[in-house]
Design an enzyme around this catalytic site. Structure first.
Site, PDB file in Angstrom:
ATOM      1  N   HIS A 226      23.467  98.708   6.124  1.00  0.00           N
ATOM      2  CA  HIS A 226      25.054  98.931   6.196  1.00  0.00           C
ATOM      3  C   HIS A 226      25.582  97.787   5.829  1.00  0.00           C
ATOM      4  CE1 HIS A 226      24.168  96.285   9.574  1.00  0.00           C
ATOM      5  NE2 HIS A 226      25.665  95.866   9.677  1.00  0.00           N
TER       6      HIS A 226
HETATM    7  C1  UD1 Z   1      30.158  95.550  11.621  1.00  0.00           C
HETATM    8  C2  UD1 Z   1      30.425  94.185  11.926  1.00  0.00           C
HETATM    9  C3  UD1 Z   1      28.853  93.549  10.747  1.00  0.00           C
HETATM   10  C4  UD1 Z   1      27.751  94.318  11.917  1.00  0.00           C
HETATM   11  C5  UD1 Z   1      27.776  95.525  12.603  1.00  0.00           C
HETATM   12  C6  UD1 Z   1      27.335  96.868  13.114  1.00  0.00           C
HETATM   13  C7  UD1 Z   1      32.632  93.898  11.259  1.00  0.00           C
HETATM   14  C8  UD1 Z   1      32.937  92.722  10.158  1.00  0.00           C
HETATM   15  N1  UD1 Z   1      31.180  93.508  10.504  1.00  0.00           N
HETATM   16  O1  UD1 Z   1      29.879  96.192  10.557  1.00  0.00           O
HETATM   17  O2  UD1 Z   1      28.625  92.591  11.122  1.00  0.00           O
HETATM   18  O3  UD1 Z   1      26.467  93.933  11.657  1.00  0.00           O
HETATM   19  O4  UD1 Z   1      29.048  96.286  12.992  1.00  0.00           O
HETATM   20  O5  UD1 Z   1      26.628  97.519  12.434  1.00  0.00           O
HETATM   21  O6  UD1 Z   1      33.139  93.240  12.172  1.00  0.00           O
HETATM   22  N2  UD1 Z   1      32.368 104.371  11.224  1.00  0.00           N
HETATM   23  C9  UD1 Z   1      32.439 105.362  11.924  1.00  0.00           C
HETATM   24  N3  UD1 Z   1      32.282 104.898  12.900  1.00  0.00           N
HETATM   25  C10 UD1 Z   1      31.646 104.165  14.298  1.00  0.00           C
HETATM   26  C11 UD1 Z   1      32.292 102.965  13.061  1.00  0.00           C
HETATM   27  C12 UD1 Z   1      32.549 102.804  12.532  1.00  0.00           C
HETATM   28  O7  UD1 Z   1      32.403 106.120  11.099  1.00  0.00           O
HETATM   29  O8  UD1 Z   1      31.749 104.228  14.627  1.00  0.00           O
HETATM   30  C13 UD1 Z   1      32.717 103.872  10.059  1.00  0.00           C
HETATM   31  C14 UD1 Z   1      34.035 103.683   9.490  1.00  0.00           C
HETATM   32  O9  UD1 Z   1      34.027 104.911   8.249  1.00  0.00           O
HETATM   33  C15 UD1 Z   1      34.035 102.197   9.378  1.00  0.00           C
HETATM   34  C16 UD1 Z   1      33.452 102.211   9.065  1.00  0.00           C
HETATM   35  O10 UD1 Z   1      31.966 102.580   9.382  1.00  0.00           O
HETATM   36  O11 UD1 Z   1      35.448 102.005   8.541  1.00  0.00           O
HETATM   37  C17 UD1 Z   1      32.763 100.447   8.838  1.00  0.00           C
HETATM   38  O12 UD1 Z   1      33.436 100.349  10.359  1.00  0.00           O
HETATM   39  P1  UD1 Z   1      33.609  98.738  10.697  1.00  0.00           P
HETATM   40  O13 UD1 Z   1      33.178  98.544  12.135  1.00  0.00           O
HETATM   41  O14 UD1 Z   1      34.669  97.732   9.787  1.00  0.00           O
HETATM   42  O15 UD1 Z   1      32.340  97.628  10.127  1.00  0.00           O
HETATM   43  P2  UD1 Z   1      30.592  97.868  10.001  1.00  0.00           P
HETATM   44  O16 UD1 Z   1      29.913  98.520   8.943  1.00  0.00           O
HETATM   45  O17 UD1 Z   1      30.211  98.872  11.216  1.00  0.00           O
HETATM   46  N1  UDP Z   2      19.528  99.644  15.993  1.00  0.00           N
HETATM   47  C1  UDP Z   2      19.587 101.218  17.090  1.00  0.00           C
HETATM   48  N2  UDP Z   2      19.499 102.183  16.138  1.00  0.00           N
HETATM   49  C2  UDP Z   2      19.358 102.275  14.861  1.00  0.00           C
HETATM   50  C3  UDP Z   2      19.402 101.154  14.094  1.00  0.00           C
HETATM   51  C4  UDP Z   2      19.880  99.658  14.879  1.00  0.00           C
HETATM   52  O1  UDP Z   2      19.590 100.937  17.961  1.00  0.00           O
HETATM   53  O2  UDP Z   2      20.061 103.626  14.322  1.00  0.00           O
HETATM   54  C5  UDP Z   2      19.951  98.690  16.701  1.00  0.00           C
HETATM   55  C6  UDP Z   2      19.049  97.358  16.721  1.00  0.00           C
HETATM   56  O3  UDP Z   2      17.781  97.599  17.273  1.00  0.00           O
HETATM   57  C7  UDP Z   2      19.952  96.127  16.816  1.00  0.00           C
HETATM   58  C8  UDP Z   2      20.876  96.635  17.276  1.00  0.00           C
HETATM   59  O4  UDP Z   2      21.125  98.120  16.844  1.00  0.00           O
HETATM   60  O5  UDP Z   2      19.279  95.879  18.292  1.00  0.00           O
HETATM   61  C9  UDP Z   2      21.417  96.231  15.368  1.00  0.00           C
HETATM   62  O6  UDP Z   2      22.292  96.605  15.023  1.00  0.00           O
HETATM   63  P1  UDP Z   2      23.117  96.664  13.323  1.00  0.00           P
HETATM   64  O7  UDP Z   2      21.497  96.364  12.556  1.00  0.00           O
HETATM   65  O8  UDP Z   2      23.914  97.784  12.941  1.00  0.00           O
HETATM   66  O9  UDP Z   2      24.075  94.853  13.292  1.00  0.00           O
HETATM   67  P2  UDP Z   2      24.128  93.579  13.167  1.00  0.00           P
HETATM   68  O10 UDP Z   2      22.937  92.810  13.826  1.00  0.00           O
HETATM   69  O11 UDP Z   2      23.001  93.594  11.453  1.00  0.00           O
HETATM   70  O12 UDP Z   2      24.942  93.121  13.493  1.00  0.00           O
END
Ligand code: UD1
Ligand code: UDP
Length: 375
Positions: A226
């Site tokens: 992601h």
């Molecule tokens: C965010 C964090 C990242 C973290 C990740 C965990 C920042 C800059 N990034 O990234 O560090 O690793 O969360 O998973 O804060 N979206 C949905 N549903 C949701 C949320 C998001 O569809 O509930 C989609 C939207 O299109 C959105 C995109 O995902 O624009 C990105 O979501 P965003 O929260 O901005 O960043 P992540 O990639 O989730």
């Molecule tokens: N995780 C989860 N389901 C998934 C993928 C990740 O529960 O399908 C959990 C994972 O075990 C970890 C957390 O989400 O505890 C990590 O989140 P993510 O990888 O989205 O974020 P990051 O650590 O890169 O910020």
């Protein structure tokens, strides 16, 4: 008494805050603020249900947006809650936009900021998370470090001693606490864990996305993908998906919505032995980590969780803020190079998984005590 305000918003933060809140001596004083950065039930509510967390005390429903708009909206809305509740401390977790907004809002209102997961660096400023980490550390008052390397990093930035020093403490990693607790019951706690321990009848979701024989323990790999650097470049994303489909195992990829949207925009479909599924809940995901042969990820947290489950990890990034995981070849950085990914998939790590660097499994207690010591 003034409350302590904990800021969460994204999936990894629900996991981290759950550990700290469970360890709090004075739980009623700890309030949870959910920015709404993640809002899909599979990315948010499932963690509250599975980790038995009370609903947030404050829900901001900010949702998705570009960095400036999203962080700015959070900043304004968190500021209003801080002015209303006058917390004794603000606790922020990790490195997301929710982390940065919480830290800035509190620091400007002279509320002490506690940063959980302080001192991590990938040294790659193209990652939004690296900017969030550095900025958050430098406006925080109490810096709680998951590793000793993180303590040393903060010292090298002048935060640990001398003029301008903050309170820097090694606490260990809160994710290790939870991984240990859940890992002990993983074979009984969810349908996925039970089926992997005793594969009778058809496999439950998300294992049902895999070919039937591969779903059995050890017959498949688990992937997550992601990171912005991987999803926002269609050619890089296409190359990584193709490489994941061309490995010695079928690969189960519970797909983050960011990646699902990026694949749809670029017209990309899974190929070869790559099997897509919905994002998994924490318990199922932990069961998958314990049941699989290998982990492929670009996540921060999953790099560690793979090792906590004793599974070798291949990380589809050029850098990591968790270099401890690289010891003994337990985690290998391959960027987006398909050849490197295939080679790392075949390589065997040496020695025990390097989990000692992450503390003794009571980081949640250490964090809660550091917060409650603020009065
Ligand atoms: C965010 C964090 C990242 C973290 C990740 C965990 C920042 C800059 N990034 O990234 O560090 O690793 O969360 O998973 O804060 N979206 C949905 N549903 C949701 C949320 C998001 O569809 O509930 C989609 C939207 O299109 C959105 C995109 O995902 O624009 C990105 O979501 P965003 O929260 O901005 O960043 P992540 O990639 O989730
Ligand atoms: N995780 C989860 N389901 C998934 C993928 C990740 O529960 O399908 C959990 C994972 O075990 C970890 C957390 O989400 O505890 C990590 O989140 P993510 O990888 O989205 O974020 P990051 O650590 O890169 O910020």
């Amino acid at each position: 008494m003034k409350p302590y305000l904990h800021i969460v918003g994204a999936r990894p933060q629900f996991v981290k805050a759950a550990v700290v809140l469970a360890a709090a001596a004075d739980r009623p004083r700890h309030q949870l603020l959910h920015t709404g950065q993640h809002y899909d039930p599979g990315l948010s509510q499932v963690f509250f249900d599975e980790l038995e967390m009370a609903p947030p005390d404050h829900s901001l429903d900010i949702g998705s947006g570009k960095h400036g708009a999203q962080t700015g909206a959070m900043l304004a809305a968190i500021e209003a809650v801080v002015e209303r509740t006058r917390p004794a401390a603000m606790v922020v977790y990790g490195d997301t936009n929710s982390t940065l907004a919480g830290a800035l809002a509190a620091a400007k209102l002279h509320v002490p900021v506690v940063h959980v997961e302080a001192g991590l660096r990938s040294f790659d400023r193209r990652m939004p998370e690296e900017i969030n980490r550095v900025a958050t550390d430098h406006v925080s008052d109490v810096l709680l470090c998951p590793t000793h390397r993180a303590v040393e990093q903060l010292a090298s930035e002048g935060l640990a001693a001398g003029e301008g020093a903050r309170r820097v403490l090694f606490t260990g990693d809160v994710m290790l606490d939870l991984a240990r607790q859940v890992g002990r019951t993983v074979q009984t706690r969810t349908a996925v864990g039970r089926w992997l321990a005793d594969p009778q009848g058809p496999p439950p979701a998300p294992l049902d996305a895999l070919p039937a024989d591969a779903a059995r323990a050890g017959g498949f790999a688990v992937a997550t993908l992601h990171r912005a650097a991987n999803t926002d470049d269609p050619a890089r994303l296409a190359g990584l998906l193709a490489a994941l489909g061309d490995l010695p195992w079928p690969v189960l990829l519970p797909l983050h919505p960011r990646t699902r949207h990026a694949m749809a925009r670029a017209g990309l479909k899974p190929t070869g032995r790559l099997c897509l599924a919905e994002p998994a809940g924490y318990l199922d995901f932990t069961a998958l980590l314990h049941g699989c042969a290998r982990v492929f990820t670009d996540s921060g947290g999953v790099q560690k969780e793979a090792l906590f489950a004793g599974r070798p990890c291949v990380t589809m990034r050029d850098t990591t803020e968790w270099p401890e995981t690289l010891a003994g070849g337990w985690n290998v950085l391959v960027g987006a190079d398909p050849e490197a990914l295939r080679a790392a998939a075949r390589a065997a790590p040496e020695g025990p998984a390097p989990v000692d660097a992450f503390g003794d499994g009571d980081a949640g207690g250490a964090v809660a005590r550091a917060v409650e010591a603020l009065g």
